[in-house]
Design a protein around this motif. Sequence first.
Motif: not given
Length: 143
Positions: A118-123, A79-87
């Motif tokens: 399992v999740e992709v969190n986007i800020a 499994q993988a969990a990913i956090d992204l910070e985007i403009v």
Amino acid sequence: MTENTGGKHGSAPGSRGRTTIADVVVEKIAGMAARDVPGVHALGSGFARSMGSMRERIPGAGSGRSVTRGVSVEVGEVQAAIDLEIVVDYGVSITDVASDVRENVISAVERMAGLEVVEVNIAVSDVKLPDEEDEEEERQRVQ
């Protein structure tokens, strides 16, 4: 780093042995998939993009923009969990862009790396306004 282990002697030849996938591989896949979504202007915070821009000007420090800027992952065995910070670009629906990014990233990572996301969190850290100059445009003008 994730590791897929193969079966015993009776299993298919393609499943005998080990495949490991480094975290940076998943970061690159996620970063490229996020950038492919219309409405995503850039990845990373303003500070991270500024530091990356300065780093790119130093000879030998790497060429081009960093694919993993604004991306962090936690990778387990399956499994993988990913956090992204985007403009995002001004005028787009942020919720629609975030949903499209999430869908594209999950699809790319699961297809290419064989990991369950399992999740992709986007800020969303900024909005690119039409009258703001890009760092790239500014750099070209200075040269």
